[in-house]
Scaffold this motif. Structure first.
Motif, mmCIF file in Angstrom:
data_model
loop_
_atom_site.group_PDB
_atom_site.id
_atom_site.type_symbol
_atom_site.label_atom_id
_atom_site.label_comp_id
_atom_site.label_asym_id
_atom_site.label_seq_id
_atom_site.Cartn_x
_atom_site.Cartn_y
_atom_site.Cartn_z
ATOM 1 N N MET A 127 0.841 -1.188 0.000
ATOM 2 C CA MET A 127 0.000 0.000 0.000
ATOM 3 C C MET A 127 0.879 1.242 0.000
ATOM 4 N N SER A 128 0.637 2.157 -0.879
ATOM 5 C CA SER A 128 1.402 3.396 -0.947
ATOM 6 C C SER A 128 0.883 4.400 0.083
ATOM 7 N N TYR A 129 1.765 5.331 0.451
ATOM 8 C CA TYR A 129 1.427 6.371 1.415
ATOM 9 C C TYR A 129 1.778 7.722 0.838
ATOM 10 N N ASP A 130 1.353 8.782 1.525
ATOM 11 C CA ASP A 130 1.703 10.131 1.092
ATOM 12 C C ASP A 130 3.221 10.268 1.057
ATOM 13 N N LYS A 131 3.719 10.940 0.018
ATOM 14 C CA LYS A 131 5.155 11.212 -0.039
ATOM 15 C C LYS A 131 5.504 12.211 1.057
ATOM 16 N N PHE A 132 6.603 11.947 1.734
ATOM 17 C CA PHE A 132 7.013 12.777 2.865
ATOM 18 C C PHE A 132 8.185 13.647 2.434
ATOM 19 N N THR A 133 8.007 14.960 2.495
ATOM 20 C CA THR A 133 9.108 15.862 2.182
ATOM 21 C C THR A 133 9.356 16.753 3.398
ATOM 22 N N ILE A 134 8.650 17.878 3.435
ATOM 23 C CA ILE A 134 8.752 18.789 4.579
ATOM 24 C C ILE A 134 7.348 19.018 5.126
ATOM 25 N N ILE A 135 7.211 18.892 6.422
ATOM 26 C CA ILE A 135 5.930 19.181 7.072
ATOM 27 C C ILE A 135 6.119 20.371 7.992
ATOM 28 N N GLN A 136 5.281 21.380 7.843
ATOM 29 C CA GLN A 136 5.187 22.473 8.798
ATOM 30 C C GLN A 136 3.801 22.401 9.402
ATOM 31 N N SER A 137 3.754 22.266 10.700
ATOM 32 C CA SER A 137 2.471 22.025 11.354
ATOM 33 C C SER A 137 2.557 22.346 12.838
ATOM 34 N N PRO A 138 1.413 22.724 13.438
ATOM 35 C CA PRO A 138 1.370 22.718 14.900
ATOM 36 C C PRO A 138 1.381 21.262 15.375
ATOM 37 N N ALA A 139 1.415 21.070 16.674
ATOM 38 C CA ALA A 139 1.513 19.713 17.215
ATOM 39 C C ALA A 139 0.515 19.488 18.337
ATOM 40 N N VAL A 140 0.159 18.230 18.504
ATOM 41 C CA VAL A 140 -0.729 17.818 19.597
ATOM 42 C C VAL A 140 0.143 17.196 20.686
ATOM 43 N N LYS A 187 -8.061 23.419 20.754
ATOM 44 C CA LYS A 187 -6.918 24.319 20.577
ATOM 45 C C LYS A 187 -5.705 23.583 20.002
ATOM 46 N N TYR A 188 -5.724 22.262 20.060
ATOM 47 C CA TYR A 188 -4.624 21.476 19.503
ATOM 48 C C TYR A 188 -5.017 20.884 18.160
ATOM 49 N N SER A 189 -4.093 20.959 17.216
ATOM 50 C CA SER A 189 -4.324 20.352 15.903
ATOM 51 C C SER A 189 -2.973 20.106 15.250
ATOM 52 N N GLY A 190 -3.008 19.493 14.089
ATOM 53 C CA GLY A 190 -1.775 19.319 13.332
ATOM 54 C C GLY A 190 -1.475 17.880 12.974
ATOM 55 N N LYS A 191 -0.388 17.723 12.238
ATOM 56 C CA LYS A 191 0.036 16.411 11.745
ATOM 57 C C LYS A 191 1.134 15.796 12.604
ATOM 58 N N ILE A 192 1.468 16.475 13.707
ATOM 59 C CA ILE A 192 2.554 16.018 14.578
ATOM 60 C C ILE A 192 1.990 15.681 15.954
ATOM 61 N N LEU A 203 4.340 26.568 15.355
ATOM 62 C CA LEU A 203 4.638 25.700 14.214
ATOM 63 C C LEU A 203 5.982 25.014 14.388
ATOM 64 N N PHE A 204 6.022 23.790 13.931
ATOM 65 C CA PHE A 204 7.235 22.991 13.914
ATOM 66 C C PHE A 204 7.483 22.556 12.473
ATOM 67 N N GLU A 205 8.746 22.366 12.139
ATOM 68 C CA GLU A 205 9.077 21.887 10.796
ATOM 69 C C GLU A 205 9.838 20.578 10.901
ATOM 70 N N VAL A 206 9.384 19.613 10.113
ATOM 71 C CA VAL A 206 10.064 18.328 10.034
ATOM 72 C C VAL A 206 10.569 18.195 8.607
ATOM 73 N N GLN A 218 16.793 16.688 5.215
ATOM 74 C CA GLN A 218 17.889 17.135 6.084
ATOM 75 C C GLN A 218 17.910 16.401 7.425
ATOM 76 N N GLN A 219 16.856 15.606 7.687
ATOM 77 C CA GLN A 219 16.712 14.892 8.958
ATOM 78 C C GLN A 219 16.796 15.859 10.142
ATOM 79 N N LYS A 220 15.960 16.898 10.052
ATOM 80 C CA LYS A 220 16.012 17.968 11.036
ATOM 81 C C LYS A 220 14.602 18.325 11.509
#
Length: 195
Positions: A1-14, A66-71, A141-144, A148-150
């Motif tokens: 099963m394929s998944y979303d390609k992961f590049t850079i995520i900028q998101s708030p966090a839970v 108040k919390y949302s995001g992909k992280i 916001l956080f960036e993954v 760069q593995q950062k």
């Protein structure tokens, strides 16, 4: 099963500042009967999110608007317990693409990566900084950056490097599971067989 390609995520966090979160808490055993990877997000942290009558527990982070995001940011030792892959399915189905902790159980970590979720291991001190920033402002916001593995706290600029297996990095960047990867390599496999 394929998944979303992961590049850079900028998101708030839970935030989930709880240590020793095991897979039975992530997805209770009574919800493991389904064989498709759909609908598990509805029961992510079921016993922590809902009362026995099915009403949401107001103080649980996933129920707090108040919390949302992909992280998802968890405490130390996230994903311990049984090896159920359904835990990763539930996290992905809910909408998280990154889970951050200072320590992951090995089997959970592998299941997460195999199901399109990036587990980011940070130091205990950096983990606390993440929790502190979310406490100050839930919209921080956080960036993954997988290339760069950062992992970066954008409000302060502080960042930390994280490790990932190069093969698994390639799979996440290209939205591939192990079977997709082999299919991608079919011409090289054919050439090898002929040689």
């Amino acid at each position: 099963m394929s998944y979303d390609k992961f590049t850079i995520i900028q998101s708030p966090a839970v935030p989930l500042p709880i240590e020793n979160v095991d897979t039975d808490q992530i997805i209770p055993a009574r919800f493991l009967k389904a064989v498709e990877r759909k609908g598990f997000g509805d029961n992510l942290f079921r016993d922590w999110r809902y009362n026995k009558d099915g009403s949401p527990k107001a103080d649980f982070p996933l129920n707090n608007k108040k919390y949302s995001g992909k992280i998802l940011v968890g405490g130390k030792n996230f994903g311990s317990g049984s090896s159920r892959e359904h835990a990763a399915w539930a996290i992905y189905d809910y909408g998280f693409r990154v889970v951050v902790s200072s320590f992951f159980a090995d089997i959970f970590k592998g299941n997460a990566i195999n199901n399109g979720i990036l587990p980011v291991v940070v130091t205990p001190g950096f983990l606390q900084k993440i929790f502190d920033e979310i406490e100050k402002d839930s919209n921080t916001l956080f960036e993954v950056n997988l290339e760069q593995q950062k992992f970066t706290i954008l409000s302060t600029g502080e960042n930390i490097y994280f490790e990932i297996n190069p093969y698994k990095k390639h799979c996440l960047q290209n939205g591939l599971d192990d079977i997709d990867y082999l299919v991608e390599m079919k011409e090289q496999i054919k050439a090898f067989e002929v040689a």
